[in-house]
Scaffold this active site. Structure first.
Site, PDB file in Angstrom:
ATOM      1  N   CYS A  20     -23.798  63.846-109.727  1.00  0.00           N
ATOM      2  CA  CYS A  20     -25.265  63.924-109.090  1.00  0.00           C
ATOM      3  C   CYS A  20     -25.133  62.485-108.792  1.00  0.00           C
ATOM      4  O   CYS A  20     -24.548  61.617-108.570  1.00  0.00           O
ATOM      5  CB  CYS A  20     -26.651  64.574-110.443  1.00  0.00           C
ATOM      6  SG  CYS A  20     -25.899  66.742-110.293  1.00  0.00           S
ATOM      7  N   ARG A  49     -22.446  61.987-103.739  1.00  0.00           N
ATOM      8  CA  ARG A  49     -22.401  62.216-105.094  1.00  0.00           C
ATOM      9  C   ARG A  49     -22.374  63.833-105.435  1.00  0.00           C
ATOM     10  O   ARG A  49     -22.370  64.661-106.415  1.00  0.00           O
ATOM     11  CB  ARG A  49     -23.080  61.487-106.025  1.00  0.00           C
ATOM     12  CG  ARG A  49     -22.465  59.969-106.196  1.00  0.00           C
ATOM     13  CD  ARG A  49     -23.379  59.671-107.560  1.00  0.00           C
ATOM     14  NE  ARG A  49     -22.834  59.990-108.234  1.00  0.00           N
ATOM     15  CZ  ARG A  49     -21.748  59.334-109.378  1.00  0.00           C
ATOM     16  NH1 ARG A  49     -21.193  58.896-108.816  1.00  0.00           N
ATOM     17  NH2 ARG A  49     -21.946  60.061-110.449  1.00  0.00           N
ATOM     18  N   TRP A  57     -25.506  67.828-107.178  1.00  0.00           N
ATOM     19  CA  TRP A  57     -24.182  68.492-107.308  1.00  0.00           C
ATOM     20  C   TRP A  57     -24.474  69.959-108.259  1.00  0.00           C
ATOM     21  O   TRP A  57     -24.230  69.930-109.400  1.00  0.00           O
ATOM     22  CB  TRP A  57     -23.001  68.119-107.518  1.00  0.00           C
ATOM     23  CG  TRP A  57     -21.834  68.881-106.992  1.00  0.00           C
ATOM     24  CD1 TRP A  57     -20.948  69.362-108.296  1.00  0.00           C
ATOM     25  CD2 TRP A  57     -21.342  68.813-106.031  1.00  0.00           C
ATOM     26  NE1 TRP A  57     -19.862  69.577-107.222  1.00  0.00           N
ATOM     27  CE2 TRP A  57     -20.021  69.602-106.790  1.00  0.00           C
ATOM     28  CE3 TRP A  57     -21.397  68.774-104.429  1.00  0.00           C
ATOM     29  CZ2 TRP A  57     -19.352  70.529-105.044  1.00  0.00           C
ATOM     30  CZ3 TRP A  57     -21.224  69.118-103.547  1.00  0.00           C
ATOM     31  CH2 TRP A  57     -19.733  70.156-103.449  1.00  0.00           C
ATOM     32  N   ASN A  96     -27.072  63.382-114.561  1.00  0.00           N
ATOM     33  CA  ASN A  96     -25.877  63.219-114.215  1.00  0.00           C
ATOM     34  C   ASN A  96     -24.999  64.428-114.967  1.00  0.00           C
ATOM     35  O   ASN A  96     -25.163  62.970-116.037  1.00  0.00           O
ATOM     36  CB  ASN A  96     -25.732  62.221-113.373  1.00  0.00           C
ATOM     37  CG  ASN A  96     -24.181  62.414-112.595  1.00  0.00           C
ATOM     38  OD1 ASN A  96     -24.027  63.772-112.250  1.00  0.00           O
ATOM     39  ND2 ASN A  96     -23.184  61.257-112.741  1.00  0.00           N
ATOM     40  N   GLY A  97     -24.551  64.866-115.020  1.00  0.00           N
ATOM     41  CA  GLY A  97     -23.445  65.729-116.203  1.00  0.00           C
ATOM     42  C   GLY A  97     -23.826  66.977-116.460  1.00  0.00           C
ATOM     43  O   GLY A  97     -23.883  67.693-115.974  1.00  0.00           O
ATOM     44  N   GLU A 131       2.278  71.639-100.739  1.00  0.00           N
ATOM     45  CA  GLU A 131       0.851  71.615-100.372  1.00  0.00           C
ATOM     46  C   GLU A 131       1.509  69.896-100.626  1.00  0.00           C
ATOM     47  O   GLU A 131       0.484  69.115 -99.504  1.00  0.00           O
ATOM     48  CB  GLU A 131       1.006  71.329-102.185  1.00  0.00           C
ATOM     49  CG  GLU A 131      -0.853  70.310-102.339  1.00  0.00           C
ATOM     50  CD  GLU A 131      -2.091  70.654-101.391  1.00  0.00           C
ATOM     51  OE1 GLU A 131      -2.044  71.898-100.484  1.00  0.00           O
ATOM     52  OE2 GLU A 131      -2.656  70.015-101.157  1.00  0.00           O
ATOM     53  N   LYS A 185      -0.175  68.039 -97.227  1.00  0.00           N
ATOM     54  CA  LYS A 185      -0.962  67.228 -97.596  1.00  0.00           C
ATOM     55  C   LYS A 185      -0.663  65.651 -96.306  1.00  0.00           C
ATOM     56  O   LYS A 185      -1.321  64.696 -95.104  1.00  0.00           O
ATOM     57  CB  LYS A 185      -1.199  66.084 -98.862  1.00  0.00           C
ATOM     58  CG  LYS A 185      -1.872  66.174 -99.938  1.00  0.00           C
ATOM     59  CD  LYS A 185      -2.978  66.077 -99.821  1.00  0.00           C
ATOM     60  CE  LYS A 185      -4.480  67.115 -99.396  1.00  0.00           C
ATOM     61  NZ  LYS A 185      -4.284  68.519 -99.283  1.00  0.00           N
ATOM     62  N   GLU A 187      -1.506  66.711 -92.230  1.00  0.00           N
ATOM     63  CA  GLU A 187      -2.821  66.937 -91.806  1.00  0.00           C
ATOM     64  C   GLU A 187      -3.756  65.892 -92.038  1.00  0.00           C
ATOM     65  O   GLU A 187      -4.135  65.319 -91.316  1.00  0.00           O
ATOM     66  CB  GLU A 187      -3.403  68.098 -92.856  1.00  0.00           C
ATOM     67  CG  GLU A 187      -4.669  67.557 -93.862  1.00  0.00           C
ATOM     68  CD  GLU A 187      -4.760  68.414 -95.152  1.00  0.00           C
ATOM     69  OE1 GLU A 187      -5.665  68.888 -94.789  1.00  0.00           O
ATOM     70  OE2 GLU A 187      -4.469  68.466 -96.489  1.00  0.00           O
ATOM     71  N   HIS A 217      19.335  78.830 -95.889  1.00  0.00           N
ATOM     72  CA  HIS A 217      19.364  79.277 -95.264  1.00  0.00           C
ATOM     73  C   HIS A 217      18.599  79.372 -94.198  1.00  0.00           C
ATOM     74  O   HIS A 217      17.749  80.091 -93.226  1.00  0.00           O
ATOM     75  CB  HIS A 217      18.421  80.466 -96.012  1.00  0.00           C
ATOM     76  CG  HIS A 217      19.018  80.873 -97.302  1.00  0.00           C
ATOM     77  ND1 HIS A 217      20.323  82.621 -97.055  1.00  0.00           N
ATOM     78  CD2 HIS A 217      18.710  80.736 -98.226  1.00  0.00           C
ATOM     79  CE1 HIS A 217      20.589  82.288 -98.174  1.00  0.00           C
ATOM     80  NE2 HIS A 217      20.036  80.991 -99.106  1.00  0.00           N
ATOM     81  N   LYS A 259     -13.806  70.071 -92.982  1.00  0.00           N
ATOM     82  CA  LYS A 259     -13.886  69.861 -94.672  1.00  0.00           C
ATOM     83  C   LYS A 259     -14.333  71.563 -94.449  1.00  0.00           C
ATOM     84  O   LYS A 259     -13.185  72.116 -95.896  1.00  0.00           O
ATOM     85  CB  LYS A 259     -15.230  69.251 -95.187  1.00  0.00           C
ATOM     86  CG  LYS A 259     -14.844  70.063 -97.169  1.00  0.00           C
ATOM     87  CD  LYS A 259     -13.467  68.502 -97.034  1.00  0.00           C
ATOM     88  CE  LYS A 259     -13.417  69.126 -98.672  1.00  0.00           C
ATOM     89  NZ  LYS A 259     -11.549  68.447 -98.868  1.00  0.00           N
TER      90      LYS A 259
END
Ligand code: AGP
Length: 618
Positions: free
Chosen positions: A2, A27, A76, A102-103, A491, A495, A498, A514, A613
Site C-alpha cells: 500500500c 503500490r 492494496w 502498509n503490511g 513460461e 516471457k 511477450e 519428435h 495487463k
C-alpha cells in the site's frame, strides 16, 4: 503493498498528501483515503476506487482540505475487500487516534478478540483498525503518550507493518514505525516541516533530506524539534542518518530500478515470504489455510482437480498438476480457460476446479468458473487482487501476497501462485497421508529457504546479461525442461516472446526428437533446464543430441553440476532444493534473460506492444 503519505508543518497538508498518494498508486490502487487536521477536528474522506475518485469526492468538501497536518493511504487490500469502510485511514474507537498502515498483521484476530472482550467494536474487517485500537488500549491502560503506546503495542504485534499514527490531542507530532515494509521521512529545513511516505516520491521536490527507518524502528516526529528514532523492542534510542536523495522521481517510483518488471523480479523473495507468511508454520510443523480446511472433504473426496487459467497462470497451473499428483496423489487436469469454457466439458459435483489468475479479472477464466459452478463443481480461486471478480465468484480461495504487479509480463505472480499451490499440495498430501511426516517437514524447511535462495540467485544478473547480449538477435529459441520444469520451459518461452517479440517455444525435453530437433542449427539457442534431480541423465542425453547438431546450449543447472557445464555453451547455476520446489528458482534466470534481451532490443518492457495487463475481454 500500500502507499502511505503524510505531512506535518507549515504548508497546507492536503495538496501534498493527495499528490503523494498519486505517486504511490503503483503500490496499490483499490481504495484510498485522506485525513486532514484543521487544528480542532480531523476531517476524514475515504472511498473504494482510485485516488482520482477520492479527489472528486473531496472537491465537494472544502472543509476537508484546511489544515497543515494530514495523512493519506492508497490501498492494496490484504484483509477485507476493497470498499469505503475498509479503506484507510482508520480511527480508534475514541476518535482521538488515526492510523495508516502498509503490511499484514498476522495475529490481528487474536488481538481483535481481546479488544472486543474489553468493549471495543469494529467498523471494518481490516487488521489495521485492530492495530489503531490496540495502540489506544495501551495508551489508556498505561496512561502514556502516543509514542510510548505505539512502542509497547508493537511489541505484541506479529507481521509486517509501516505505520503513521496521529493523536489529535498532541497535534505537533506524528509517530511512524516499520517492520518489513518501507517508511521514508522527508526532513524539512530547520525542522519546520516533515513528510512521511512509503518511498521518497511524494516529497522529493520539497526536500532531498530523507531518513529511512530500518526494521523494528519507530520515530517520533515533532515540528520544531526533529526526529527521535527508537528501537521498538527495547525503546533504545537510535541516531538517525539523514541521506541526500539522488534518484529522480521516476526512478523512485520504480524503487531505483529501470522498469517495474525488474523491480518485481527482485521483489520475489519478499513476495514469496509474504505468501507463505502465516500459512506455513515451521514451529508447529503445519500448514494453516482455513480456505482449504473448511472444504477439506471436497478436496479429499474429489474425483479430480481441474485447474483453469490463462497465460502465465496456466503455466503455474501445470506446475500445480505435478505438485498435486506427486505429493497429494489426486488426479489433475490443466485446461486453458478459453478452451474449457467452450468445449462442453463433462463436470460433476465430484470435481474441484482451481482457477488461477493474477488480476482476478480475466474474462475466459471467469467464464470457466461460472460454467463449472453451474455444473455443480466446487471452485477454488488463487488470485493476487483482493475483492477481484474471480475472488468473489469462487466458493473459496487464497490470495497470493505478491503486491501489485505493474509490469505486463507476469513474474512475482507466477512464483507466488506456485507457492500457494505447493502449500495446498503439501496440506492435502499430509491430510491424505500420502506424504510421510518427515518428508512433509523437510518440504517446509526447504520452502522456508527459498526466499533466501532467490535472493542469492538474483546475484547472477550480470552473468545473465552477458548471455542475453550473445543471443539477443536470435530469431527463434527453444526452451526445454522435464517434469516440474517442463512448465518453467513454457513460461520462459512466453516471457521472451511477450517482451522481446522473438519467437520462442517451450517443449518437454524428450519431445524435441519428435519434430523440433529439425529446427536446430548453429543459429538456434536452446535454453535447457537440467536440475540434478529432474531426470538429469535423460536431459544430458537431450543436450548431447542438440550439441551434435550444432545447437547452442544455455543450461540451467544445480550448483555443483560438472557434466552439463562441460558440454553447454553457457550455464547458470541455481541453488539445490527438492525437485518439486525447483520451479521457484529455475524461473528466475529465465525472467532476467527475457528482461535483458528486451531492454537490449529497446523494447517497451513494462508495456509490450499489443498486450494488456488484464485481458478482461474474450
Ligand atoms: C503473462 O506474462 C501475461 N501477461 C499473460 O499471459 C497473463 O498471465 C494472462 O493474461 C493471465 O492473466 P491473469 O493471471 O491475470 O488471469
Amino acid at each position: 503493498m500500500c502507499g502511505i503519505s503524510a505531512y506535518i508543518g507549515y504548508r497546507k497538508a492536503y495538496p501534498i498528501v493527495i499528490n503523494g498518494l498519486k505517486r504511490l498508486e503503483y503500490r496499490g490502487y483499490d481504495s484510498a483515503g485522506v485525513m486532514i487536521f484543521d487544528g480542532e477536528n480531523m476531517h476524514l474522506s475515504k472511498t473504494k476506487g482510485k485516488v482520482s475518485h477520492l479527489e472528486e469526492i473531496i472537491k465537494s468538501k472544502p472543509k476537508s482540505k484546511v489544515g497543515n497536518i494530514g495523512m493519506g493511504h492508497t490501498r492494496w487490500a490484504t484483509h477485507g475487500v476493497p470498499n469505503d469502510v475498509n479503506s484507510h485511514p482508520h480511527f480508534s474507537q475514541s476518535g482521538d487516534l488515526v492510523l495508516v498502515h502498509n503490511g499484514i498483521i498476522e495475529n490481528y484476530d487474536t488481538i481483535k478478540k481481546e479488544l472486543i472482550s474489553r468493549g471495543y467494536s469494529f467498523k471494518s474487517d481490516t487488521d489495521t483498525e485492530v492495530l489503531v485500537n490496540l495502540i489506544e488500549e495501551v495508551k489508556l491502560t498505561e496512561g502514556c503518550k502516543l509514542g510510548k503506546a505505539v512502542q509497547l503495542a508493537l511489541t505484541n504485534v506479529v507481521g509486517a507493518y509501516a505505520i503513521a499514527v496521529f493523536d489529535k490531542n498532541r497535534p505537533n507530532e506524528i509517530i511512524v514505525a516499520r517492520l518489513g515494509s518501507p517508511i521514508a521521512i522527508g526532513v524539512g529545513k530547520d525542522n519546520k516541516e516533515f513528510f512521511v511516505a512509503s518511498d521518497a516520491s511524494p516529497f522529493v521536490e520539497y526536500t532531498k533530506d530523507a531518513i529511512y527507518l530500518e526494521d523494528e524502528e519507530m520515530a517520533i516526529i515533532r515540528v520544531g524539534k526533529g526526529v527521535k528514532v527508537h528501537k521498538i523492542m527495547d525503546d533504545a534510542l537510535v541516531q538517525p542518518e539523514i541521506q541526500k536523495l539522488q534518484m529522480s522521481l521516476d526512478q523512485i517510483e520504480k524503487g531505483g530500478f529501470d522498469h517495474f518488471m525488474l523491480k518485481e523480479i527482485y521483489e520475489q523473495p519478499k513476495a514469496i515470504t509474504d505468501t507463505f507468511r502465516g500459512r506455513m508454520l515451521l514451529e508447529e510443523k503445519i500448514i494453516k489455510m482455513s480456505s482449504i480446511e473448511t472444504y477439506l472433504d471436497k478436496f479429499l473426496n474429489a474425483n479430480r482437480i481441474i485447474i483453469v487459467a490463462c497465460g502465465t497462470s496456466w503455466h503455474a497451473g501445470l506446475v500445480g498438476e505435478y505438485l498435486f499428483e506427486d505429493l497429494a496423489r489426486i488426479p489433475v487436469e490443466v485446461e486453458y480457460a478459453s478452451e474449457f469454457r467452450y468445449r462442453n466439458p463433462i463436470i460433476t459435483n465430484k470435481d474441484v476446479v482451481i482457477a488461477i489468475s493474477q488480476s482476478g479479472e480475466t474474462a475466459d477464466t471467469l467464464a470457466a468458473i461460472k460454467l463449472a459452478k453451474s455444473m455443480g463443481a466446487f471452485v477454488y480461486g488463487i488470485c493476487n487482487v483482493v475483492g477481484s471478480s474471480i475472488a468473489r465468484e469462487t466458493h473459496s480461495g487464497a490470495y497470493t501476497h505478491a503486491g501489485p504487479e505493474i509490469g505486463v509480463a507476469s513474474t512475482k505472480a507466477f512464483t507466488t501462485q506456485i507457492t500457494v499451490l505447493t502449500l495446498i499440495a503439501l496440506k492435502l498430501g499430509q491430510a491424505k497421508g500420502s506424504i510421510p511426516q518427515h518428508n512433509f517437514e523437510n518440504y517446509l524447511e526447504k520452502m522456508q529457504l527459498i526466499p533466501k535462495q532467490v535472493e542469492e540467485l538474483l546475484q547472477i544478473d550480470e552473468k545473465v546479461k552477458e548471455i542475453a547480449s550473445v543471443y539477443k538477435d536470435a530469431k527463434n529459441c527453444l526452451y526445454l525442461g522435464r517434469g516440474f520444469n517442463f512448465p518453467v520451459a513454457l513460461e520462459g518461452a512466453l516471457k521472451l516472446k511477450e517482451i522481446s517479440y522473438i519467437h520462442a517455444e517451450g517443449y518437454p525435453a524428450a519431445e524435441m526428437k519428435h519434430g523440433p530437433i529439425a529446427l536446430i542449427d548453429e543459429n538456434m539457442p536452446i535454453f535447457v533446464i537440467a536440475t540434478n534431480k529432474g531426470h538429469y541423465e535423460k536431459v544430458v542425453s537431450n543436450i548431447q543430441e542438440i550439441k551434435s547438431r550444432a545447437g547452442k546450449i544455455i543450461a540451467i543447472v544445480t550448483e555443483g553440476d560438472v557434466t552439463v557445464k562441460e558440454i553447454a555453451d553457457h550455464y547458470i547455476e541455481v541453488p539445490d532444493t527438492e525437485e518439486a520446489l525447483t520451479p521457484l528458482l529455475t524461473t528466475i534466470p529465465l525472467q532476467l534473460l527475457s528482461y535483458h534481451i528486451a531492454v537490449m532490443l529497446g523494447k517497451n518492457v513494462d508495456q509490450p506492444r499489443n498486450l494488456a495487463k488484464s485481458v478482461t475481454v474474450e
